[in-house]
Design a protein around this motif. Sequence first.
Motif, PDB file in Angstrom:
ATOM      1  N   MET A  70       0.826  -1.206   0.000  1.00 42.14           N
ATOM      2  CA  MET A  70       0.000   0.000   0.000  1.00 42.14           C
ATOM      3  C   MET A  70       0.862   1.258   0.000  1.00 42.14           C
ATOM      4  N   ASP A  71       1.974   1.225   0.715  1.00 41.16           N
ATOM      5  CA  ASP A  71       2.899   2.369   0.700  1.00 41.16           C
ATOM      6  C   ASP A  71       3.441   2.612  -0.708  1.00 41.16           C
ATOM      7  N   LEU A  72       3.715   1.535  -1.429  1.00 40.36           N
ATOM      8  CA  LEU A  72       4.233   1.677  -2.792  1.00 40.36           C
ATOM      9  C   LEU A  72       3.174   2.253  -3.729  1.00 40.36           C
ATOM     10  N   PHE A  73       1.918   1.935  -3.487  1.00 43.29           N
ATOM     11  CA  PHE A  73       0.836   2.476  -4.312  1.00 43.29           C
ATOM     12  C   PHE A  73       0.550   3.949  -4.006  1.00 43.29           C
ATOM     13  N   ALA A  74       0.836   4.376  -2.794  1.00 46.16           N
ATOM     14  CA  ALA A  74       0.382   5.672  -2.286  1.00 46.16           C
ATOM     15  C   ALA A  74       0.653   6.866  -3.200  1.00 46.16           C
ATOM     16  N   PRO A  75       1.815   6.958  -3.875  1.00 47.39           N
ATOM     17  CA  PRO A  75       2.076   8.163  -4.676  1.00 47.39           C
ATOM     18  C   PRO A  75       1.292   8.248  -5.984  1.00 47.39           C
ATOM     19  N   TYR A  76       0.557   7.194  -6.343  1.00 47.62           N
ATOM     20  CA  TYR A  76       0.000   7.120  -7.691  1.00 47.62           C
ATOM     21  C   TYR A  76      -1.526   7.198  -7.703  1.00 47.62           C
ATOM     22  N   ASP A  77      -2.042   7.769  -8.775  1.00 48.20           N
ATOM     23  CA  ASP A  77      -3.484   7.875  -8.994  1.00 48.20           C
ATOM     24  C   ASP A  77      -3.921   6.694  -9.858  1.00 48.20           C
ATOM     25  N   LEU A  78      -4.546   5.707  -9.249  1.00 48.55           N
ATOM     26  CA  LEU A  78      -4.934   4.509  -9.983  1.00 48.55           C
ATOM     27  C   LEU A  78      -6.231   4.680 -10.756  1.00 48.55           C
ATOM     28  N   SER A  79      -6.857   5.833 -10.627  1.00 43.00           N
ATOM     29  CA  SER A  79      -8.090   6.059 -11.384  1.00 43.00           C
ATOM     30  C   SER A  79      -7.817   6.173 -12.880  1.00 43.00           C
ATOM     31  N   VAL A  80      -6.560   6.405 -13.266  1.00 41.52           N
ATOM     32  CA  VAL A  80      -6.234   6.618 -14.679  1.00 41.52           C
ATOM     33  C   VAL A  80      -5.744   5.346 -15.369  1.00 41.52           C
ATOM     34  N   ILE A  81      -5.495   4.274 -14.616  1.00 41.24           N
ATOM     35  CA  ILE A  81      -4.907   3.087 -15.239  1.00 41.24           C
ATOM     36  C   ILE A  81      -5.980   2.257 -15.937  1.00 41.24           C
ATOM     37  N   ASN A  82      -5.521   1.333 -16.781  1.00 40.11           N
ATOM     38  CA  ASN A  82      -6.450   0.447 -17.476  1.00 40.11           C
ATOM     39  C   ASN A  82      -6.876  -0.715 -16.590  1.00 40.11           C
ATOM     40  N   GLU A  83      -5.887  -1.400 -16.005  1.00 38.37           N
ATOM     41  CA  GLU A  83      -6.188  -2.604 -15.235  1.00 38.37           C
ATOM     42  C   GLU A  83      -5.067  -2.871 -14.246  1.00 38.37           C
ATOM     43  N   LEU A  84      -5.434  -3.396 -13.090  1.00 36.84           N
ATOM     44  CA  LEU A  84      -4.472  -3.831 -12.077  1.00 36.84           C
ATOM     45  C   LEU A  84      -4.392  -5.352 -12.145  1.00 36.84           C
ATOM     46  N   ILE A  85      -3.167  -5.881 -12.294  1.00 36.79           N
ATOM     47  CA  ILE A  85      -3.009  -7.310 -12.542  1.00 36.79           C
ATOM     48  C   ILE A  85      -2.055  -7.924 -11.511  1.00 36.79           C
ATOM     49  N   PHE A  86      -2.536  -8.906 -10.779  1.00 39.32           N
ATOM     50  CA  PHE A  86      -1.682  -9.633  -9.849  1.00 39.32           C
ATOM     51  C   PHE A  86      -0.998 -10.751 -10.635  1.00 39.32           C
ATOM     52  N   CYS A  87       0.308 -10.575 -10.805  1.00 41.37           N
ATOM     53  CA  CYS A  87       1.078 -11.462 -11.672  1.00 41.37           C
ATOM     54  C   CYS A  87       2.546 -11.206 -11.403  1.00 41.37           C
ATOM     55  N   GLY A  88       3.327 -12.259 -11.270  1.00 42.19           N
ATOM     56  CA  GLY A  88       4.744 -12.034 -11.040  1.00 42.19           C
ATOM     57  C   GLY A  88       5.538 -13.299 -11.233  1.00 42.19           C
ATOM     58  N   TYR A  89       6.586 -13.447 -10.483  1.00 45.78           N
ATOM     59  CA  TYR A  89       7.455 -14.601 -10.616  1.00 45.78           C
ATOM     60  C   TYR A  89       6.843 -15.826  -9.966  1.00 45.78           C
ATOM     61  N   GLY A  90       6.015 -15.616  -8.957  1.00 46.52           N
ATOM     62  CA  GLY A  90       5.360 -16.715  -8.264  1.00 46.52           C
ATOM     63  C   GLY A  90       3.870 -16.752  -8.578  1.00 46.52           C
ATOM     64  N   GLU A  91       3.149 -17.598  -7.872  1.00 46.02           N
ATOM     65  CA  GLU A  91       1.702 -17.732  -8.020  1.00 46.02           C
ATOM     66  C   GLU A  91       1.016 -16.767  -7.062  1.00 46.02           C
ATOM     67  N   PRO A  92       0.323 -15.734  -7.575  1.00 46.65           N
ATOM     68  CA  PRO A  92      -0.263 -14.702  -6.709  1.00 46.65           C
ATOM     69  C   PRO A  92      -1.190 -15.251  -5.627  1.00 46.65           C
ATOM     70  N   LEU A  93      -1.959 -16.288  -5.962  1.00 46.67           N
ATOM     71  CA  LEU A  93      -2.959 -16.776  -5.014  1.00 46.67           C
ATOM     72  C   LEU A  93      -2.369 -17.662  -3.924  1.00 46.67           C
ATOM     73  N   GLU A  94      -1.042 -17.831  -3.921  1.00 52.99           N
ATOM     74  CA  GLU A  94      -0.394 -18.392  -2.728  1.00 52.99           C
ATOM     75  C   GLU A  94      -0.686 -17.493  -1.526  1.00 52.99           C
ATOM     76  N   ARG A  95      -0.860 -16.191  -1.797  1.00 52.08           N
ATOM     77  CA  ARG A  95      -1.135 -15.215  -0.739  1.00 52.08           C
ATOM     78  C   ARG A  95      -2.550 -14.642  -0.904  1.00 52.08           C
ATOM     79  N   VAL A  96      -3.513 -15.503  -1.076  1.00 49.38           N
ATOM     80  CA  VAL A  96      -4.853 -15.041  -1.429  1.00 49.38           C
ATOM     81  C   VAL A  96      -5.417 -14.048  -0.409  1.00 49.38           C
ATOM     82  N   ALA A  97      -5.232 -14.274   0.881  1.00 48.17           N
ATOM     83  CA  ALA A  97      -5.781 -13.360   1.889  1.00 48.17           C
ATOM     84  C   ALA A  97      -5.140 -11.981   1.782  1.00 48.17           C
ATOM     85  N   ASP A  98      -3.828 -11.944   1.597  1.00 48.15           N
ATOM     86  CA  ASP A  98      -3.137 -10.661   1.493  1.00 48.15           C
ATOM     87  C   ASP A  98      -3.500  -9.939   0.196  1.00 48.15           C
ATOM     88  N   VAL A  99      -3.603 -10.688  -0.898  1.00 49.87           N
ATOM     89  CA  VAL A  99      -4.010 -10.089  -2.171  1.00 49.87           C
ATOM     90  C   VAL A  99      -5.404  -9.478  -2.034  1.00 49.87           C
TER      91      VAL A  99
END
Length: 219
Positions: A70-99
């Motif tokens: 959340m701290d990393l998101f704080a400086p940015y206005d997400l109202s202008v983006i197209n889509e937020l995507i949980f995706c990376g080197y690992g499987e995002p839903l390993e951390r389903v509660a945190d996501v």
Amino acid sequence: MVLYTVTGHVGEAGYLDIANSGDLTGKNIYVNMTNRCPCNCVFCLRQTKKMMEGNSLWLKEGEPSVDRVMDLFAPYDLSVINELIFCGYGEPLERVADVCEVIDRLKSKYPDLKVRVNTNGLANLVHGRDITPELAGRFDTVSISLNAPDAEEFLALTRSKFGIGSFEALQEFAVLAKRHVPNVVMTVVEKVMSEEKIELCRKLCNDLGVTLRVRPFES
């Protein structure tokens, strides 16, 4: 790198930290929260220590906390983006509660935020329960990497720690996710897979009532 954009190029140079991504208007923002994954895919960069250490998506300092994300998101206005995507080197839903907590916090400020997860579809096996109800109201799209038209080839490619039953579990996950998420798709990559196998995947998706997306091959 936790928050990033994709330039369209393949490899490390194709990932840009959000801080270096300039104007975010119309862009997709990716969220990378874990290195953990139940698969050991033959095509994955995590196959060698050198590639892991050199890849900008490998979380060298461990998993970021929800507060850190959340701290990393704080400086940015997400109202202008197209889509937020949980995706990376690992499987995002390993951390389903945190996501889910990250999404809930963001949607309290940006209720119209479009959210997708790119997943291997094995989260129910990871957690030993059906996690798909937790996706409701949070995700607009669940994109599942299909990779193969049958269980044997899927296991050979992914080397899932859950064994031959992984392919059936992936299909069950897709069907269950449909009850809670507006858009469920499965993906394969053109050229990597023969046209015949792609058609088998298309039939499988039709039988499951989900959409097949054939992703372009980039070399």
